[in-house]
Write a protein that holds these residues in place. Sequence first.
Motif, PDB file in Angstrom:
ATOM      1  N   ASN A   1      17.049  -7.765   3.237  1.00 17.80           N
ATOM      2  CA  ASN A   1      17.483  -8.930   2.451  1.00 17.80           C
ATOM      3  C   ASN A   1      18.637  -9.649   3.258  1.00 17.80           C
ATOM      4  O   ASN A   1      18.745 -10.982   3.152  1.00 17.80           O
ATOM      5  CB  ASN A   1      17.561  -8.562   1.062  1.00 17.80           C
ATOM      6  CG  ASN A   1      16.440  -8.135   0.403  1.00 17.80           C
ATOM      7  OD1 ASN A   1      15.471  -8.705   0.696  1.00 17.80           O
ATOM      8  ND2 ASN A   1      16.656  -7.411  -0.634  1.00 17.80           N
ATOM      9  N   LYS A   2      19.720  -8.979   4.080  1.00 22.99           N
ATOM     10  CA  LYS A   2      20.654  -9.350   4.488  1.00 22.99           C
ATOM     11  C   LYS A   2      20.104 -10.202   5.744  1.00 22.99           C
ATOM     12  O   LYS A   2      20.592 -11.362   6.100  1.00 22.99           O
ATOM     13  CB  LYS A   2      21.739  -8.461   5.092  1.00 22.99           C
ATOM     14  CG  LYS A   2      22.985  -8.788   5.540  1.00 22.99           C
ATOM     15  CD  LYS A   2      23.735  -7.646   6.029  1.00 22.99           C
ATOM     16  CE  LYS A   2      25.099  -7.935   6.795  1.00 22.99           C
ATOM     17  NZ  LYS A   2      25.751  -6.696   6.965  1.00 22.99           N
ATOM     18  N   LEU A   3      19.079  -9.865   6.594  1.00 19.52           N
ATOM     19  CA  LEU A   3      18.869 -10.347   7.509  1.00 19.52           C
ATOM     20  C   LEU A   3      18.004 -11.606   7.292  1.00 19.52           C
ATOM     21  O   LEU A   3      18.076 -12.731   7.746  1.00 19.52           O
ATOM     22  CB  LEU A   3      18.095  -9.480   8.362  1.00 19.52           C
ATOM     23  CG  LEU A   3      18.609  -8.481   9.084  1.00 19.52           C
ATOM     24  CD1 LEU A   3      17.661  -7.427   9.728  1.00 19.52           C
ATOM     25  CD2 LEU A   3      19.672  -8.903  10.243  1.00 19.52           C
ATOM     26  N   GLN A   4      17.187 -11.598   5.997  1.00 19.54           N
ATOM     27  CA  GLN A   4      16.555 -12.822   5.669  1.00 19.54           C
ATOM     28  C   GLN A   4      17.453 -14.150   5.227  1.00 19.54           C
ATOM     29  O   GLN A   4      17.239 -15.054   5.549  1.00 19.54           O
ATOM     30  CB  GLN A   4      15.605 -12.369   4.544  1.00 19.54           C
ATOM     31  CG  GLN A   4      14.802 -13.360   3.952  1.00 19.54           C
ATOM     32  CD  GLN A   4      13.712 -13.096   3.046  1.00 19.54           C
ATOM     33  OE1 GLN A   4      14.012 -12.155   2.101  1.00 19.54           O
ATOM     34  NE2 GLN A   4      12.494 -13.452   2.747  1.00 19.54           N
ATOM     35  N   ASP A   5      18.645 -13.679   4.641  1.00 16.76           N
ATOM     36  CA  ASP A   5      19.573 -14.583   4.217  1.00 16.76           C
ATOM     37  C   ASP A   5      20.150 -15.446   5.150  1.00 16.76           C
ATOM     38  O   ASP A   5      20.665 -16.562   4.892  1.00 16.76           O
ATOM     39  CB  ASP A   5      20.462 -13.963   3.004  1.00 16.76           C
ATOM     40  CG  ASP A   5      20.036 -13.365   1.982  1.00 16.76           C
ATOM     41  OD1 ASP A   5      18.836 -14.033   1.542  1.00 16.76           O
ATOM     42  OD2 ASP A   5      20.666 -12.591   1.068  1.00 16.76           O
TER      43      ASP A   5
ATOM     44  N   GLN B   1      18.352   0.985   1.209  1.00 18.32           N
ATOM     45  CA  GLN B   1      19.281   0.825   2.576  1.00 18.32           C
ATOM     46  C   GLN B   1      18.349  -0.226   3.314  1.00 18.32           C
ATOM     47  O   GLN B   1      18.840  -1.303   3.675  1.00 18.32           O
ATOM     48  CB  GLN B   1      19.773   2.009   3.073  1.00 18.32           C
ATOM     49  CG  GLN B   1      20.988   2.758   2.418  1.00 18.32           C
ATOM     50  CD  GLN B   1      21.277   3.992   3.351  1.00 18.32           C
ATOM     51  OE1 GLN B   1      20.443   4.306   4.152  1.00 18.32           O
ATOM     52  NE2 GLN B   1      22.519   4.252   3.144  1.00 18.32           N
ATOM     53  N   MET B   2      17.257   0.172   3.603  1.00 18.98           N
ATOM     54  CA  MET B   2      16.248  -0.586   4.202  1.00 18.98           C
ATOM     55  C   MET B   2      16.042  -2.063   3.912  1.00 18.98           C
ATOM     56  O   MET B   2      15.984  -3.065   4.546  1.00 18.98           O
ATOM     57  CB  MET B   2      15.116   0.206   4.808  1.00 18.98           C
ATOM     58  CG  MET B   2      15.173   1.197   5.688  1.00 18.98           C
ATOM     59  SD  MET B   2      13.832   1.928   6.361  1.00 18.98           S
ATOM     60  CE  MET B   2      13.437   0.624   7.628  1.00 18.98           C
ATOM     61  N   MET B   3      15.751  -1.988   2.469  1.00 18.54           N
ATOM     62  CA  MET B   3      15.727  -3.537   1.859  1.00 18.54           C
ATOM     63  C   MET B   3      16.693  -4.186   1.704  1.00 18.54           C
ATOM     64  O   MET B   3      16.910  -5.455   2.066  1.00 18.54           O
ATOM     65  CB  MET B   3      15.135  -2.935   0.346  1.00 18.54           C
ATOM     66  CG  MET B   3      13.800  -2.629   0.176  1.00 18.54           C
ATOM     67  SD  MET B   3      12.502  -3.893   0.663  1.00 18.54           S
ATOM     68  CE  MET B   3      13.018  -5.343  -0.290  1.00 18.54           C
ATOM     69  N   ALA B   4      18.082  -3.529   1.470  1.00 21.76           N
ATOM     70  CA  ALA B   4      19.189  -4.207   1.677  1.00 21.76           C
ATOM     71  C   ALA B   4      19.506  -5.030   3.081  1.00 21.76           C
ATOM     72  O   ALA B   4      20.047  -6.228   3.298  1.00 21.76           O
ATOM     73  CB  ALA B   4      20.274  -3.417   1.453  1.00 21.76           C
ATOM     74  N   GLN B   5      19.323  -4.199   4.231  1.00 22.46           N
ATOM     75  CA  GLN B   5      19.221  -4.570   5.411  1.00 22.46           C
ATOM     76  C   GLN B   5      18.386  -5.949   5.789  1.00 22.46           C
ATOM     77  O   GLN B   5      18.710  -7.084   6.244  1.00 22.46           O
ATOM     78  CB  GLN B   5      18.833  -3.632   6.627  1.00 22.46           C
ATOM     79  CG  GLN B   5      20.078  -2.746   6.683  1.00 22.46           C
ATOM     80  CD  GLN B   5      19.879  -1.643   7.712  1.00 22.46           C
ATOM     81  OE1 GLN B   5      18.751  -1.140   7.793  1.00 22.46           O
ATOM     82  NE2 GLN B   5      20.715  -1.402   8.789  1.00 22.46           N
TER      83      GLN B   5
ATOM     84  N   GLU C   1       9.290 -16.249  -2.974  1.00 18.65           N
ATOM     85  CA  GLU C   1       8.456 -15.730  -4.223  1.00 18.65           C
ATOM     86  C   GLU C   1       7.516 -14.590  -3.329  1.00 18.65           C
ATOM     87  O   GLU C   1       7.127 -13.699  -4.298  1.00 18.65           O
ATOM     88  CB  GLU C   1       7.505 -16.888  -4.368  1.00 18.65           C
ATOM     89  CG  GLU C   1       8.186 -17.840  -5.476  1.00 18.65           C
ATOM     90  CD  GLU C   1       7.455 -19.094  -5.600  1.00 18.65           C
ATOM     91  OE1 GLU C   1       6.126 -19.011  -5.309  1.00 18.65           O
ATOM     92  OE2 GLU C   1       7.975 -20.030  -6.223  1.00 18.65           O
ATOM     93  N   ASN C   2       7.296 -14.831  -2.353  1.00 22.26           N
ATOM     94  CA  ASN C   2       6.238 -13.781  -1.647  1.00 22.26           C
ATOM     95  C   ASN C   2       6.968 -13.011  -0.330  1.00 22.26           C
ATOM     96  O   ASN C   2       6.629 -13.402   0.778  1.00 22.26           O
ATOM     97  CB  ASN C   2       5.010 -14.372  -1.013  1.00 22.26           C
ATOM     98  CG  ASN C   2       4.172 -14.842  -2.614  1.00 22.26           C
ATOM     99  OD1 ASN C   2       4.131 -14.388  -3.251  1.00 22.26           O
ATOM    100  ND2 ASN C   2       3.907 -16.141  -2.247  1.00 22.26           N
ATOM    101  N   PRO C   3       7.714 -12.285  -0.749  1.00 25.16           N
ATOM    102  CA  PRO C   3       8.525 -11.602   0.580  1.00 25.16           C
ATOM    103  C   PRO C   3       7.839 -10.933   1.694  1.00 25.16           C
ATOM    104  O   PRO C   3       6.546 -10.222   1.183  1.00 25.16           O
ATOM    105  CB  PRO C   3       9.835 -10.642  -0.085  1.00 25.16           C
ATOM    106  CG  PRO C   3       9.089 -10.364  -1.513  1.00 25.16           C
ATOM    107  CD  PRO C   3       8.284 -11.399  -2.018  1.00 25.16           C
ATOM    108  N   PRO C   4       7.893 -10.899   2.825  1.00 25.49           N
ATOM    109  CA  PRO C   4       6.900 -10.417   3.879  1.00 25.49           C
ATOM    110  C   PRO C   4       6.983  -8.915   3.656  1.00 25.49           C
ATOM    111  O   PRO C   4       5.912  -8.360   4.292  1.00 25.49           O
ATOM    112  CB  PRO C   4       7.559 -10.850   5.094  1.00 25.49           C
ATOM    113  CG  PRO C   4       8.876 -11.071   4.756  1.00 25.49           C
ATOM    114  CD  PRO C   4       9.260 -11.581   3.243  1.00 25.49           C
ATOM    115  N   ILE C   5       8.078  -8.124   3.342  1.00 28.62           N
ATOM    116  CA  ILE C   5       8.145  -6.709   3.036  1.00 28.62           C
ATOM    117  C   ILE C   5       8.558  -6.203   2.004  1.00 28.62           C
ATOM    118  O   ILE C   5       9.609  -7.124   1.519  1.00 28.62           O
ATOM    119  CB  ILE C   5       8.890  -6.176   4.432  1.00 28.62           C
ATOM    120  CG1 ILE C   5       8.463  -4.749   4.395  1.00 28.62           C
ATOM    121  CG2 ILE C   5      10.284  -6.532   4.353  1.00 28.62           C
ATOM    122  CD1 ILE C   5       8.812  -4.120   5.762  1.00 28.62           C
ATOM    123  N   ASN C   6       8.467  -5.280   1.036  1.00 33.16           N
ATOM    124  CA  ASN C   6       8.637  -4.833  -0.102  1.00 33.16           C
ATOM    125  C   ASN C   6       8.947  -3.286   0.047  1.00 33.16           C
ATOM    126  O   ASN C   6       8.601  -2.700   0.863  1.00 33.16           O
ATOM    127  CB  ASN C   6       8.032  -5.102  -1.162  1.00 33.16           C
ATOM    128  CG  ASN C   6       6.404  -4.483  -1.118  1.00 33.16           C
ATOM    129  OD1 ASN C   6       6.294  -3.721  -0.318  1.00 33.16           O
ATOM    130  ND2 ASN C   6       5.443  -5.202  -1.741  1.00 33.16           N
TER     131      ASN C   6
END
Length: 73
Positions: free
Chosen positions: A68-72, A62-66, A35-40
């Motif tokens: 999110n990929k690492l967070q998943d 691209q950075m956001m996708a990276q 709900e509160n991602p650490p970076i936006n």
Amino acid sequence: MNLWLAIVLIIVALAGGVALGFYFARQYMMKYLKENPPINEQMIRVMMAQMGRKPSEKQVRQMMAQMNKLQDK
């Protein structure tokens, strides 16, 4: 005999409490971070601006996708 049974029950109850507490704390933190991602995107733009770069929208996405990929994982 009853003393040993009481000790075993206390140890089992303690272990169960620790396991349940860990599980619920983990679930709460996962929900909170979702709900509160650490970076936006705005934070990425500010960070890149501080480094002296003007990021394009493509670079930010691209950075956001990276992230999110690492967070998943």
